[in-house]
Scaffold this active site. Structure first.
Site, PDB file in Angstrom:
ATOM      1  N   ALA A 166      -2.084 -10.096   3.005  1.00  0.00           N
ATOM      2  CA  ALA A 166      -3.520  -9.893   3.194  1.00  0.00           C
ATOM      3  C   ALA A 166      -4.357 -10.976   2.534  1.00  0.00           C
ATOM      4  CB  ALA A 166      -3.915  -8.515   2.680  1.00  0.00           C
ATOM      5  N   ARG A 202       0.949  -1.140   9.125  1.00  0.00           N
ATOM      6  CA  ARG A 202       1.828  -2.285   8.893  1.00  0.00           C
ATOM      7  C   ARG A 202       3.206  -1.839   8.407  1.00  0.00           C
ATOM      8  NH1 ARG A 202      -1.433  -5.694   4.731  1.00  0.00           N
ATOM      9  NH2 ARG A 202      -2.174  -3.600   4.226  1.00  0.00           N
ATOM     10  N   PHE A 247      -6.226  -4.370   1.610  1.00  0.00           N
ATOM     11  CA  PHE A 247      -7.205  -4.471   0.520  1.00  0.00           C
ATOM     12  C   PHE A 247      -8.512  -3.708   0.826  1.00  0.00           C
ATOM     13  CE2 PHE A 247      -5.156  -8.819  -0.547  1.00  0.00           C
ATOM     14  CZ  PHE A 247      -4.153  -8.201  -1.249  1.00  0.00           C
ATOM     15  N   LYS A 284      -5.841   4.626   1.353  1.00  0.00           N
ATOM     16  CA  LYS A 284      -6.265   4.149   2.667  1.00  0.00           C
ATOM     17  C   LYS A 284      -5.259   4.529   3.749  1.00  0.00           C
ATOM     18  CE  LYS A 284      -6.271  -0.104   2.867  1.00  0.00           C
ATOM     19  NZ  LYS A 284      -6.489  -1.355   2.164  1.00  0.00           N
ATOM     20  N   PHE A 296      -9.277  14.634  -4.716  1.00  0.00           N
ATOM     21  CA  PHE A 296      -8.314  14.848  -5.796  1.00  0.00           C
ATOM     22  C   PHE A 296      -8.619  16.187  -6.440  1.00  0.00           C
ATOM     23  CE2 PHE A 296      -5.905  10.932  -6.990  1.00  0.00           C
ATOM     24  CZ  PHE A 296      -6.284  10.157  -5.909  1.00  0.00           C
ATOM     25  N   LYS A 328       8.154   0.544  -7.467  1.00  0.00           N
ATOM     26  CA  LYS A 328       8.541   1.573  -6.495  1.00  0.00           C
ATOM     27  C   LYS A 328       8.088   1.192  -5.092  1.00  0.00           C
ATOM     28  CE  LYS A 328      10.249   4.519  -9.205  1.00  0.00           C
ATOM     29  NZ  LYS A 328      11.397   5.394  -9.028  1.00  0.00           N
ATOM     30  N   TRP A 335      -4.291  15.009   1.992  1.00  0.00           N
ATOM     31  CA  TRP A 335      -3.163  14.866   1.068  1.00  0.00           C
ATOM     32  C   TRP A 335      -2.531  16.227   0.804  1.00  0.00           C
ATOM     33  CZ3 TRP A 335      -1.600  16.549  -3.792  1.00  0.00           C
ATOM     34  CH2 TRP A 335      -0.526  15.839  -4.361  1.00  0.00           C
ATOM     35  N   THR A 347      -2.938   6.858   3.514  1.00  0.00           N
ATOM     36  CA  THR A 347      -2.913   8.321   3.562  1.00  0.00           C
ATOM     37  C   THR A 347      -4.035   8.836   4.459  1.00  0.00           C
ATOM     38  OG1 THR A 347      -2.067   8.271   1.303  1.00  0.00           O
ATOM     39  CG2 THR A 347      -2.904  10.380   2.094  1.00  0.00           C
TER      40      THR A 347
END
Lengths: 580, 580
Positions: free
Chosen positions: A297, A118, A325, A95, A405, A129, A433, A97
């Site tokens: 959220a 945010r 979310f 989202k 992808f 990570k 991406w 990205t």
């Protein structure tokens, strides 16, 4: 190398929904470190922000000065675009990205565009990570700073929150003139750290000099009502007024004690003065990005700050923002809380989906995502369809962005496109991406077409005057497609009591699993007729909403067995390793 | 107006040792707000710091980049001047004010000079009035920021400290492979807030998911060993190494557990990366001021950071710095801990005294300070004389700066001058509070003369190889002029055990009341032959000293009945009220 690959894997899943890349691919952090950043003054200049209106934090971050923001009042607003998503799956959807990619795409087709996202919470980065801002060639920089102290906003919120905590106990210590019932202090403390040992503590042990022992606890800073307020406040006056409105305790006869009664609201506002100013950074393609606020959220509304969004709308023709979310939680709160409260109205919505997530919604296990499975994609599209329908219900035009992808097959992509077309919308394949803004140009053009069409007729799901329980039902039935909402007498009586106390006009903030339309996180697809149990309700009188808790709420995470922090360090070149 | 006057009164006492001024006088904050600040790049340019080596925080604060600091290694050092004082009295002495005034005075007489002072702690500002940096016309700006979040250094220290705390409990939670004895976790948590309710707490209540309940507590951030380490570390490698050396717990059979065993040192270093870079601001006369670090002056060494002092010495010909409390505590630790550890050697020392404080040392009550009393001044000079003798013992030339107050009479000033002359030193009247650097020119010229004379032959009070208890005796007898040091067997055994464990070479860090050479805060003047009882010893293995506690140590202050925070707010012009 195996170890490195596994780190990359986790990172990709979390940040941009990617599998471990071939070793030939660059990682997010490698791409970010190669960024040709421009001085932040140059980024500001793209939005005609004068250099003196920027308060620099280093050379690549700045706060936008309050006086300059005040001077923008009379300008017209740009178009507001919300990026939301299907229910998240372990396959990832991307989202943020897509938000970054769309922002860059809009700039590439010649539009004056900015994004609003945010800030990241510090604590969780030491568990898993860090959550980088976007991924691949659609990222915001400086990524390291954004995952560490950034411009100190969250530290300021922690300090303001805990000043109030200290002043409450201090009031009790010095005679308790307000008659606070020590058992009914609802205001806890916060820390921006995953520290499960602080969830439930007894304070003020050690004798007379330390006060009156009582059981309380710590939440993580993003869960603070102060955070929610910072993100909803129109200006510093509104901030102080909302802080004052917060209920922090009750007397023995259940009368509320407000932050204002403790006289903490003024000092808290002073502590938050700088934090209220939106932060400006840049995308990899040197386009402006506002990064400001980061409320939880679930127990809050999960959107970036109103002041950042409104400032961006005065400065840019197109503003792309996101909500936490999936659309059932994030977009619903964006519409019913943020837009309602701030007088905002989105002009278009992008719903992000991936072929892989559709497959998982269609019943495919994560390990089997590599194989083509058009039938599963088609079956899983029901989840996407439900979100499209829900968002259209807010009167806003929708476009689906398929975050591409490498393993997606032509047939699978075609299946999603065909399904979306049946729902009266368009699905566009996006390759930001891999390609940055160039990969999102088609989406950008479609978004401009929708936003400029003037077809949006934004409406919230329920009116202010609807009773609180009916508002909960409106979301449960209208968005989740539940059959009924259950709640025991205590919960219903509490809602009635708040209505009598003058809080009946507030919107409801639903706290529910993000993984399903139901309260069962394993129920993918588009379930209907299920029951939504409201276990508990909480009043955030300062933020201005009633939280309806329909499941477990964890307001203080713990660290895993091997926390990421064990491997975080500076390497020989003083570069941070292990954080991403 | 009466209420305002009383606020000013407290402020002056704390910050610059002044009585409530006539209403015609300007207050510190009024003077500070009228400052003609220069862009911080211009201030840096005065020390030939290139603009790109400064990381700006707003327009009037910057951090000096680590790479630039590294590039200075081969440069010669300027002269180092320490400003210290007599034992503080309620009359105030004005040590920071004199440090600022002397820095401005040196610049006025054409010297390339910089000052190095400590950062202010956030929490205490919400209890009593904030400690401004200097007073009158000898101040450092921006005062508001320096008393709030400044550049976030203390927030970074809080985060690093508490990450380690969370990782310790997390280690125990996931199986306790290191065999930590939960009763012997010595590492607490910190918060930069006066919050007495957190002094003594039980954590991890609430059942299995929250860990193992144990009794612990919070200290204020400045009391953290991480703060002491940041102020003593030579660079980031040294920082990480020292952090790793910290002892955080013991096993059942008393074996130490180090921070390194918890694997927190790398992530803590990452959190402290920016905080390690010194902050540059300016005086009212636009001269460079480094403001960096702020360790507690009792359980730590109470000096600004080594990295700031060393950087300033590479950039300026004269560097003026200060140490906490009076010379018996502050200068002693500056010499025996900071200089010893960092390889620094002061070229001259200024001891600040006031006529009023001499009178109080001579037995006059605060209410009677207004009347001339030469005899009391003469009697009180014994305190000053002791400090002169002590400082000379370190092989460094001394000058006394008399911080002038409007009520001081000619005869009283003459009495101090005559007394100091008898001690083989010179006392110089300074009017920097009223006149800025111009009021400190004479002191500046004397300081240059002393520092350039080459007479300084700096020596510490005791050698590294002296046993720990003898080091305590060396300070108690050599500096406090005590007759004996007492300690029970437990304390002596502990010191022996540390010597056997390889910590015998460390210096001692004395924790004692700052108001007297003895352990009785009411005993002014120059007592001798008294007993110094060592109640407890603590090992700061990372900072590199053994703390000898000779009295009550409060590591978490509380708020007063009416905390300052109740009156802190933004006024109509968005200016902060009530903080100063």
């Amino acid at each position: 190398m195996a170890r490195r690959a596994s780190r990359y894997s986790r990172e990709r899943e979390k940040c941009s929904g990617r599998e471990p890349p071939d070793m030939g691919f660059k990682t997010d952090i490698e791409i970010a470190r190669e960024a040709k950043k421009q001085p932040i003054q140059q980024i500001g200049a793209k939005l005609d922000i004068p250099s003196e209106a920027l308060l620099p934090y280093g050379h690549d971050k700045a706060k936008v000065g309050q006086e300059f923001i005040n001077s923008l009042d009379d300008r017209p607003n740009g178009k507001l675009i919300l990026v939301t998503a299907i229910n998240p799956t372990p396959a990832g959807e991307g989202k943020t990205t897509t938000t970054v990619g769309l922002g860059d795409g809009l700039n590439r087709i010649g539009k004056r565009a900015a994004i609003c996202i945010r800030e990241a919470s510090l604590g969780p980065n030491f568990g898993m990570k860090g959550g980088a801002a976007g991924g691949g060639h659609a990222q915001v920089v400086p990524m390291e700073d954004m995952n560490l102290h950034f411009t100190g906003d969250f530290h300021a919120i922690t300090a303001a929150h805990n000043l109030l905590s200290a002043m409450i106990d201090n009031h009790i210590y010095w005679g308790n003139e307000l008659g606070i019932d020590e058992r009914r202090v609802t205001w806890r403390r916060v820390i921006d750290m995953n520290d499960r040992a602080l969830r439930d503590v007894v304070t003020a042990l050690g004798g007379v000099a330390n006060g009156f022992p009582r059981q309380t606890g710590f939440d993580i800073t993003v869960a603070s009502e102060v955070m929610a307020i910072l993100c909803l406040a129109a200006d510093l006056d509104d901030l102080q007024s909302r802080l004052g409105d917060m209920i922090v305790a009750y007397t023995r006869d259940r009368a509320p004690i407000y932050c204002r009664d403790i006289k903490a609201d003024g000092a808290m506002t002073v502590l938050l003065k700088d934090a209220m100013q939106p932060n400006l950074v840049q995308t990899l393609e040197n386009n402006p990005a506002f990064v400001h606020g980061g409320p939880f959220a679930n127990i809050a509304h999960g959107c970036n700050s109103v002041i950042a969004t409104k400032t961006a709308l005065k400065l840019a023709d197109y503003v792309v923002t996101e909500a936490g979310f999936g659309a059932d939680l994030g977009a619903e709160k964006f519409m019913n809380i943020k837009c309602r409260k701030a007088g905002l109205a989105p002009d278009a919505v992008v719903i992000v989906a991936t072929v892989r997530a559709m497959k998982m919604n269609g019943g495919v296990a994560k390990a089997d995502l590599g194989a083509e499975n058009v039938a599963a994609v088609e079956a899983g599209c029901a989840n996407l369809g439900r979100h499209i329908k829900n968002v259209k219900g807010f009167g806003v035009p929708v476009v689906v962005g398929i975050n591409h992808f490498a393993g997606d097959t032509e047939a699978e992509i075609a299946a999603v496109k065909a399904y979306v077309a049946e729902q009266g919308a368009e699905a566009i394949l996006c390759k930001h991406w891999a390609d940055g803004g160039a990969g999102a140009e088609e989406l950008a053009r479609k978004v401009v077409e929708l936003a400029d069409s003037g077809v949006a007729e934004f409406t919230t799901l329920y009116p202010d005057e609807m009773p609180l329980f009916e508002k909960i039902e409106a979301v449960a039935k209208g968005i989740y497609h539940a059959g009924e909402v259950t709640a025991d007498k205590k919960v219903r009586d509490q809602l009635t009591a708040w209505e009598e106390a003058g809080y009946g006009h507030l919107p409801v903030c639903m706290a529910k699993t993000q993984y399903s339309f139901s309260t069962d996180p394993n129920e993918r697809g588009a379930p209907e007729g299920h029951t939504i149990p409201v276990r508990e309700v909480r009043l955030s009188a300062g933020a201005g909403f009633v939280v309806a808790i329909c499941g477990e709420i964890m307001t203080m995470p713990g660290l895993p067995r091997v926390p990421a922090s064990e491997n975080i360090r500076l390497n020989e070149d003083s570069l941070i390793e292990g954080l991403f």
